[in-house]
Design a protein around this motif. Structure first.
Motif, PDB file in Angstrom:
ATOM      1  N   GLY A 280      53.907  10.846  -2.187  1.00  0.00           N
ATOM      2  CA  GLY A 280      55.325  11.196  -2.244  1.00  0.00           C
ATOM      3  C   GLY A 280      55.638  12.516  -1.574  1.00  0.00           C
ATOM      4  O   GLY A 280      56.764  12.750  -1.117  1.00  0.00           O
ATOM      5  N   ILE A 281      54.637  13.391  -1.494  1.00  0.00           N
ATOM      6  CA  ILE A 281      54.826  14.703  -0.851  1.00  0.00           C
ATOM      7  C   ILE A 281      54.475  14.653   0.632  1.00  0.00           C
ATOM      8  O   ILE A 281      55.260  15.051   1.494  1.00  0.00           O
ATOM      9  CB  ILE A 281      53.968  15.773  -1.567  1.00  0.00           C
ATOM     10  CG1 ILE A 281      54.496  16.007  -2.991  1.00  0.00           C
ATOM     11  CG2 ILE A 281      53.967  17.087  -0.775  1.00  0.00           C
ATOM     12  CD1 ILE A 281      53.620  16.910  -3.829  1.00  0.00           C
ATOM     13  N   PHE A 282      53.286  14.162   0.947  1.00  0.00           N
ATOM     14  CA  PHE A 282      52.769  14.263   2.315  1.00  0.00           C
ATOM     15  C   PHE A 282      53.417  13.284   3.291  1.00  0.00           C
ATOM     16  O   PHE A 282      53.314  13.481   4.506  1.00  0.00           O
ATOM     17  CB  PHE A 282      51.251  14.065   2.327  1.00  0.00           C
ATOM     18  CG  PHE A 282      50.488  15.246   1.804  1.00  0.00           C
ATOM     19  CD1 PHE A 282      50.497  16.454   2.469  1.00  0.00           C
ATOM     20  CD2 PHE A 282      49.768  15.150   0.617  1.00  0.00           C
ATOM     21  CE1 PHE A 282      49.810  17.550   1.982  1.00  0.00           C
ATOM     22  CE2 PHE A 282      49.074  16.234   0.121  1.00  0.00           C
ATOM     23  CZ  PHE A 282      49.092  17.446   0.802  1.00  0.00           C
ATOM     24  N   GLU A 283      54.084  12.246   2.784  1.00  0.00           N
ATOM     25  CA  GLU A 283      54.716  11.275   3.686  1.00  0.00           C
ATOM     26  C   GLU A 283      55.748  11.936   4.594  1.00  0.00           C
ATOM     27  O   GLU A 283      55.941  11.530   5.738  1.00  0.00           O
ATOM     28  CB  GLU A 283      55.384  10.165   2.874  1.00  0.00           C
ATOM     29  CG  GLU A 283      56.191   9.159   3.691  1.00  0.00           C
ATOM     30  CD  GLU A 283      55.346   8.345   4.659  1.00  0.00           C
ATOM     31  OE1 GLU A 283      55.941   7.736   5.576  1.00  0.00           O
ATOM     32  OE2 GLU A 283      54.104   8.313   4.512  1.00  0.00           O
ATOM     33  N   TRP A 284      56.412  12.966   4.103  1.00  0.00           N
ATOM     34  CA  TRP A 284      57.500  13.588   4.867  1.00  0.00           C
ATOM     35  C   TRP A 284      57.019  14.716   5.773  1.00  0.00           C
ATOM     36  O   TRP A 284      57.823  15.348   6.461  1.00  0.00           O
ATOM     37  CB  TRP A 284      58.572  14.105   3.908  1.00  0.00           C
ATOM     38  CG  TRP A 284      58.880  13.140   2.819  1.00  0.00           C
ATOM     39  CD1 TRP A 284      58.759  13.362   1.473  1.00  0.00           C
ATOM     40  CD2 TRP A 284      59.329  11.791   2.945  1.00  0.00           C
ATOM     41  NE1 TRP A 284      59.105  12.243   0.772  1.00  0.00           N
ATOM     42  CE2 TRP A 284      59.458  11.262   1.644  1.00  0.00           C
ATOM     43  CE3 TRP A 284      59.631  10.966   4.042  1.00  0.00           C
ATOM     44  CZ2 TRP A 284      59.876   9.948   1.398  1.00  0.00           C
ATOM     45  CZ3 TRP A 284      60.047   9.658   3.812  1.00  0.00           C
ATOM     46  CH2 TRP A 284      60.168   9.170   2.510  1.00  0.00           C
ATOM     47  N   LEU A 285      55.731  14.986   5.751  1.00  0.00           N
ATOM     48  CA  LEU A 285      55.160  16.027   6.600  1.00  0.00           C
ATOM     49  C   LEU A 285      54.314  15.377   7.692  1.00  0.00           C
ATOM     50  O   LEU A 285      53.666  14.356   7.443  1.00  0.00           O
ATOM     51  CB  LEU A 285      54.294  16.985   5.773  1.00  0.00           C
ATOM     52  CG  LEU A 285      54.976  17.643   4.572  1.00  0.00           C
ATOM     53  CD1 LEU A 285      53.966  18.462   3.773  1.00  0.00           C
ATOM     54  CD2 LEU A 285      56.137  18.524   5.025  1.00  0.00           C
ATOM     55  N   PRO A 286      54.301  15.937   8.893  1.00  0.00           N
ATOM     56  CA  PRO A 286      53.555  15.312  10.004  1.00  0.00           C
ATOM     57  C   PRO A 286      52.051  15.575   9.937  1.00  0.00           C
ATOM     58  O   PRO A 286      51.450  16.152  10.839  1.00  0.00           O
ATOM     59  CB  PRO A 286      54.183  15.983  11.235  1.00  0.00           C
ATOM     60  CG  PRO A 286      54.582  17.334  10.754  1.00  0.00           C
ATOM     61  CD  PRO A 286      55.030  17.149   9.326  1.00  0.00           C
ATOM     62  N   VAL A 287      51.447  15.131   8.819  1.00  0.00           N
ATOM     63  CA  VAL A 287      50.023  15.425   8.615  1.00  0.00           C
ATOM     64  C   VAL A 287      49.217  14.174   8.271  1.00  0.00           C
ATOM     65  O   VAL A 287      48.054  14.282   7.878  1.00  0.00           O
ATOM     66  CB  VAL A 287      49.833  16.471   7.496  1.00  0.00           C
ATOM     67  CG1 VAL A 287      50.411  17.813   7.929  1.00  0.00           C
ATOM     68  CG2 VAL A 287      50.461  16.004   6.189  1.00  0.00           C
TER      69      VAL A 287
ATOM     70  N   ALA B  25      61.784  14.801  -3.112  1.00  0.00           N
ATOM     71  CA  ALA B  25      61.225  15.835  -2.238  1.00  0.00           C
ATOM     72  C   ALA B  25      61.601  15.659  -0.771  1.00  0.00           C
ATOM     73  O   ALA B  25      61.360  16.569   0.039  1.00  0.00           O
ATOM     74  CB  ALA B  25      59.704  15.848  -2.372  1.00  0.00           C
ATOM     75  N   MET B  26      62.178  14.516  -0.408  1.00  0.00           N
ATOM     76  CA  MET B  26      62.395  14.182   0.998  1.00  0.00           C
ATOM     77  C   MET B  26      63.139  15.260   1.765  1.00  0.00           C
ATOM     78  O   MET B  26      62.637  15.791   2.771  1.00  0.00           O
ATOM     79  CB  MET B  26      63.152  12.853   1.122  1.00  0.00           C
ATOM     80  CG  MET B  26      63.281  12.360   2.556  1.00  0.00           C
ATOM     81  SD  MET B  26      64.366  10.903   2.711  1.00  0.00           S
ATOM     82  CE  MET B  26      63.548   9.720   1.659  1.00  0.00           C
ATOM     83  N   ASP B  27      64.337  15.599   1.342  1.00  0.00           N
ATOM     84  CA  ASP B  27      65.164  16.549   2.102  1.00  0.00           C
ATOM     85  C   ASP B  27      64.512  17.925   2.192  1.00  0.00           C
ATOM     86  O   ASP B  27      64.509  18.557   3.254  1.00  0.00           O
ATOM     87  CB  ASP B  27      66.550  16.669   1.461  1.00  0.00           C
ATOM     88  CG  ASP B  27      67.389  15.419   1.667  1.00  0.00           C
ATOM     89  OD1 ASP B  27      67.141  14.694   2.652  1.00  0.00           O
ATOM     90  OD2 ASP B  27      68.270  15.153   0.836  1.00  0.00           O
ATOM     91  N   LEU B  28      63.946  18.390   1.078  1.00  0.00           N
ATOM     92  CA  LEU B  28      63.325  19.704   1.054  1.00  0.00           C
ATOM     93  C   LEU B  28      62.125  19.766   1.990  1.00  0.00           C
ATOM     94  O   LEU B  28      61.965  20.716   2.773  1.00  0.00           O
ATOM     95  CB  LEU B  28      62.882  20.059  -0.372  1.00  0.00           C
ATOM     96  CG  LEU B  28      62.128  21.386  -0.540  1.00  0.00           C
ATOM     97  CD1 LEU B  28      63.030  22.554  -0.157  1.00  0.00           C
ATOM     98  CD2 LEU B  28      61.638  21.531  -1.986  1.00  0.00           C
ATOM     99  N   LEU B  29      61.281  18.728   1.948  1.00  0.00           N
ATOM    100  CA  LEU B  29      60.069  18.737   2.764  1.00  0.00           C
ATOM    101  C   LEU B  29      60.371  18.521   4.242  1.00  0.00           C
ATOM    102  O   LEU B  29      59.672  19.054   5.107  1.00  0.00           O
ATOM    103  CB  LEU B  29      59.093  17.671   2.254  1.00  0.00           C
ATOM    104  CG  LEU B  29      58.465  17.991   0.890  1.00  0.00           C
ATOM    105  CD1 LEU B  29      57.661  16.818   0.377  1.00  0.00           C
ATOM    106  CD2 LEU B  29      57.580  19.231   0.972  1.00  0.00           C
ATOM    107  N   LEU B  30      61.401  17.739   4.547  1.00  0.00           N
ATOM    108  CA  LEU B  30      61.798  17.568   5.949  1.00  0.00           C
ATOM    109  C   LEU B  30      62.284  18.894   6.525  1.00  0.00           C
ATOM    110  O   LEU B  30      61.988  19.228   7.678  1.00  0.00           O
ATOM    111  CB  LEU B  30      62.884  16.496   6.075  1.00  0.00           C
ATOM    112  CG  LEU B  30      62.428  15.046   5.900  1.00  0.00           C
ATOM    113  CD1 LEU B  30      63.616  14.098   5.956  1.00  0.00           C
ATOM    114  CD2 LEU B  30      61.410  14.669   6.968  1.00  0.00           C
TER     115      LEU B  30
END
Length: 253
Positions: free
Chosen positions: A15-22, A220-225
């Motif tokens: 749920g956290i790392f999906e929105w990060l390019p990692v 977490a989507m908007d914050l992590l994007l």
């Protein structure tokens, strides 16, 4: 077999790392192999399965766009998504069938490390754009699909590859992110259909895992994007990839 606590932790990571390019898939597979001692094949199956939760988060976030496509009120976007999906399958299905047969954890660790380095290098490409989503052609959608298909390899960031491709095609960042997430929905459905559901996971555990991923991912989507736009994840991917390659190589010999 993955216990409920482990599955919940993996769900939070997804749920956290999906929105990060990692590469959330690469990190999940790496953790399952090295920390939770799973074999590569079930680890990959679990990692793909957990994407259902973030896929649902995308469906809710962009529900108006999906409803327009379903009602044929946005045939341009529907065409782009359809073409991208077909060409994603062309590259993704053979790759998934190949890597699903990997039974050696060290080989998979090396693969993840190398692919993270590749992701880091892709993120370093110069990217600026002012074009809009509806200026994108079907040929570009086909190439986008082929690029997205390679993200089935653990360590290749799907969002990193697709957004980078769209920015290289001069699409503006907002539309690039939007299209990248929209085209992930049929890609996830296809990946789960091909890889199948994880073995030895109860219905209750599966529902809980998807629910946790969805809740964490949506919140977490908007914050992590926003965080991803301000932080250079290229260095992280390359450093983590090198660490994985070096440590795995040392352990092998």
């Amino acid at each position: 077999m993955v216990d409920i606590i482990t599955l919940t932790l993996l769900s939070i990571f997804q749920g956290i790392f999906e929105w990060l390019p990692v590469s959330s898939e690469g990190i999940s597979v790496f953790l399952m192999i090295n920390l939770f001692k799973l074999d590569p094949t079930p680890a990959l199956s679990y990692a793909i399965f957990l994407h259902i939760g973030t896929m649902l988060a995308v469906l809710v976030k962009f529900r108006r766009d999906f409803l327009k496509m379903l009602r044929f009120r946005d045939t341009t976007l529907l065409s782009l998504v359809a073409v991208t999906t077909v060409f994603t399958a062309i590259t993704a299905i053979p790759i998934l069938k190949t890597i699903s047969g990997f039974g050696n954890g060290e080989v998979v660790n090396l693969l993840i490390g190398v692919m993270l380095i590749v992701t880091g290098l892709i993120l370093r490409l110069p990217k600026t754009g002012k074009r809009y989503l509806y200026e994108l052609g079907l040929k570009e959608a086909a190439l986008l699909g082929l690029a997205q298909g390679f993200a089935i390899i653990p360590g290749i960031s799907r969002s990193g590859v697709t957004v980078s491709f769209l920015l290289l095609r001069k699409l503006n960042e907002e539309d690039a992110l939007k299209l990248s997430f929209i085209i992930s929905v049929p890609a996830v459905i296809g990946a789960v259909a091909v890889s199948g559901l994880p073995e030895n996971v109860t219905v209750t555990s599966s529902i809980l895992a998807v629910f946790v991923v969805f809740v964490v991912g949506y919140m977490a989507m908007d914050l992590l994007l926003k965080f991803a736009r301000e932080v250079n994840f290229s260095t992280f991917c390359i450093a983590f990839g090198l660490l994985s390659v070096v440590t795995t190589t040392l352990l092998m010999f």
